[in-house]
Write a protein that holds these residues in place. Structure first.
Motif, short mmCIF file in Angstrom:
data_model
loop_
_atom_site.label_atom_id
_atom_site.label_comp_id
_atom_site.label_asym_id
_atom_site.label_seq_id
_atom_site.Cartn_x
_atom_site.Cartn_y
_atom_site.Cartn_z
N THR A 8 -36.13 -11.78 -10.68
CA THR A 8 -37.48 -12.18 -11.08
C THR A 8 -38.06 -13.20 -10.11
N ALA A 9 -37.27 -14.19 -9.73
CA ALA A 9 -37.74 -15.23 -8.82
C ALA A 9 -38.14 -14.65 -7.46
N ALA A 10 -37.37 -13.68 -6.98
CA ALA A 10 -37.70 -13.04 -5.70
C ALA A 10 -39.03 -12.28 -5.82
N SER A 11 -39.22 -11.61 -6.95
CA SER A 11 -40.47 -10.86 -7.17
C SER A 11 -41.66 -11.81 -7.27
N VAL A 12 -41.45 -12.94 -7.94
CA VAL A 12 -42.52 -13.95 -8.05
C VAL A 12 -42.87 -14.49 -6.66
N SER A 13 -41.86 -14.75 -5.84
CA SER A 13 -42.10 -15.25 -4.49
C SER A 13 -42.91 -14.25 -3.67
N ALA A 14 -42.63 -12.97 -3.85
CA ALA A 14 -43.37 -11.93 -3.13
C ALA A 14 -44.85 -11.95 -3.53
N GLU A 15 -45.10 -12.10 -4.83
CA GLU A 15 -46.50 -12.15 -5.30
C GLU A 15 -47.21 -13.39 -4.75
N LEU A 16 -46.50 -14.51 -4.72
CA LEU A 16 -47.11 -15.75 -4.25
C LEU A 16 -47.33 -15.73 -2.74
N HIS A 17 -46.47 -15.02 -2.03
CA HIS A 17 -46.70 -14.85 -0.58
C HIS A 17 -48.02 -14.12 -0.35
N ALA A 19 -50.53 -14.08 -2.47
CA ALA A 19 -51.59 -15.01 -2.88
C ALA A 19 -51.91 -15.99 -1.75
N MET A 20 -50.88 -16.49 -1.06
CA MET A 20 -51.11 -17.41 0.05
C MET A 20 -51.85 -16.72 1.20
N THR A 21 -51.50 -15.46 1.46
CA THR A 21 -52.19 -14.69 2.50
C THR A 21 -53.67 -14.57 2.17
N GLU A 22 -53.96 -14.26 0.91
CA GLU A 22 -55.36 -14.15 0.47
C GLU A 22 -56.07 -15.51 0.59
N ALA A 23 -55.37 -16.59 0.25
CA ALA A 23 -55.96 -17.93 0.33
C ALA A 23 -56.29 -18.30 1.77
N ARG A 24 -55.45 -17.88 2.70
CA ARG A 24 -55.76 -18.12 4.12
C ARG A 24 -57.02 -17.36 4.53
N GLY A 25 -57.17 -16.15 3.95
CA GLY A 25 -58.40 -15.39 4.18
C GLY A 25 -59.60 -16.11 3.62
N LEU A 26 -59.41 -16.79 2.50
CA LEU A 26 -60.50 -17.57 1.89
C LEU A 26 -60.90 -18.73 2.80
N ALA A 27 -59.91 -19.34 3.44
CA ALA A 27 -60.20 -20.42 4.38
C ALA A 27 -61.01 -19.90 5.57
N LEU A 28 -60.69 -18.69 6.02
CA LEU A 28 -61.44 -18.08 7.12
C LEU A 28 -62.87 -17.78 6.68
N ALA A 60 -55.95 -25.98 -1.54
CA ALA A 60 -55.27 -26.27 -2.81
C ALA A 60 -54.44 -25.07 -3.27
N ILE A 61 -54.98 -23.86 -3.12
CA ILE A 61 -54.24 -22.66 -3.54
C ILE A 61 -52.99 -22.48 -2.69
N ILE A 62 -53.14 -22.67 -1.38
CA ILE A 62 -51.98 -22.53 -0.48
C ILE A 62 -50.90 -23.55 -0.84
N THR A 63 -51.32 -24.80 -1.04
CA THR A 63 -50.36 -25.85 -1.40
C THR A 63 -49.67 -25.55 -2.71
N GLN A 64 -50.46 -25.14 -3.72
CA GLN A 64 -49.89 -24.82 -5.03
C GLN A 64 -48.91 -23.66 -4.94
N SER A 65 -49.24 -22.66 -4.14
CA SER A 65 -48.35 -21.50 -3.99
C SER A 65 -47.03 -21.92 -3.35
N ARG A 66 -47.10 -22.84 -2.39
CA ARG A 66 -45.87 -23.34 -1.76
C ARG A 66 -45.00 -24.09 -2.76
N VAL A 67 -45.65 -24.88 -3.62
CA VAL A 67 -44.91 -25.62 -4.65
C VAL A 67 -44.21 -24.64 -5.59
N ILE A 68 -44.94 -23.61 -6.01
CA ILE A 68 -44.36 -22.62 -6.93
C ILE A 68 -43.22 -21.89 -6.25
N ASN A 69 -43.39 -21.56 -4.97
CA ASN A 69 -42.32 -20.88 -4.24
C ASN A 69 -41.06 -21.74 -4.19
#
Length: 202
Positions: A8-17, A19-28, A60-69
């Motif tokens: 489950t944790a590995a699957s969650v990490s994949a989803e958050l990865h 999410a971080m990719t999308e958040a970087r797109g938001l920064a762009l 904030a989303i990128i930071t939060q995703s890293r914390v969750i990871n």
């Protein structure tokens, strides 16, 4: 039978990865918005202020995703230790059934493994709740993103020749927020399901 938490944790990490990719797109998107706002000049004063919020939100989303990871990785390591303890108990139970004459010598080890597993299970339950709480916190950022998208549309309406470009940016903000929300929802569903299954199993 509950899905092993390390899976489950590995699957969650994949989803958050994702999410971080999308958040970087938001920064762009925020950088693009700033460039358009600069070209538009006084017509987009309000939009320029919004771009600051978009950049802060993406960060904030990128930071939060890293914390969750980080939490997910810690939970996965704890889960592996718990899985090893479960295997040890299974082995001792087999010895207990097949060679009862050795029961006295392995009984202390069985008790020790049972205690360790109970402690680990308790830690895993806390870890699952913490992760779910972290994802709930990230969802607050998504609600903010949708408010920003709405404000962006309002500001775009007064931007004259730049209206269409700014409306595209506002749409991108909303679409990106929706995609991030989908990844967070799937991560939350995985964690909630595992949490329920473990409570039922206990």
């Amino acid at each position: 039978m509950a899905v092993p938490i390390f899976i489950t944790a590995a699957s969650v990490s994949a989803e958050l990865h994702q999410a971080m990719t999308e958040a970087r797109g938001l920064a762009l998107t925020a950088k693009n918005a700033r460039a358009v706002a600069v070209r538009a000049g006084s017509k987009t004063v309000g939009f320029r202020a919004i771009t600051d919020f978009i950049e802060e939100l993406a960060s904030a989303i990128i930071t939060q995703s890293r914390v969750i990871n980080h939490h997910a990785e810690k939970l996965s390591n704890q889960a592996v230790v718990a899985w090893q303890a479960e295997n040890a108990i299974t082995f001792f139970r087999e010895v207990e059934r097949e060679k009862p004459e050795h029961l006295a010598s392995i009984q202390p080890r069985i008790r020790e493994c049972d205690q360790n597993l109970a402690s680990l299970d308790h830690e895993l339950q806390i870890g699952l709740r913490d992760l779910i709480g972290q994802i709930d916190e990230s969802n607050k950022h998504i609600r903010t993103a949708n408010l920003i998208a709405t404000s962006s549309h309002v500001e775009a309406a007064t931007a004259g020749d730049f209206r269409e470009q700014l409306e595209v940016i506002a749409d991108n903000i909303r679409k990106t927020a929706d995609r991030i929300a989908s990844h967070l929802h799937r991560a939350n569903s995985l964690l909630s399901q595992n949490h329920r299954e473990r409570k039922i199993a206990c």
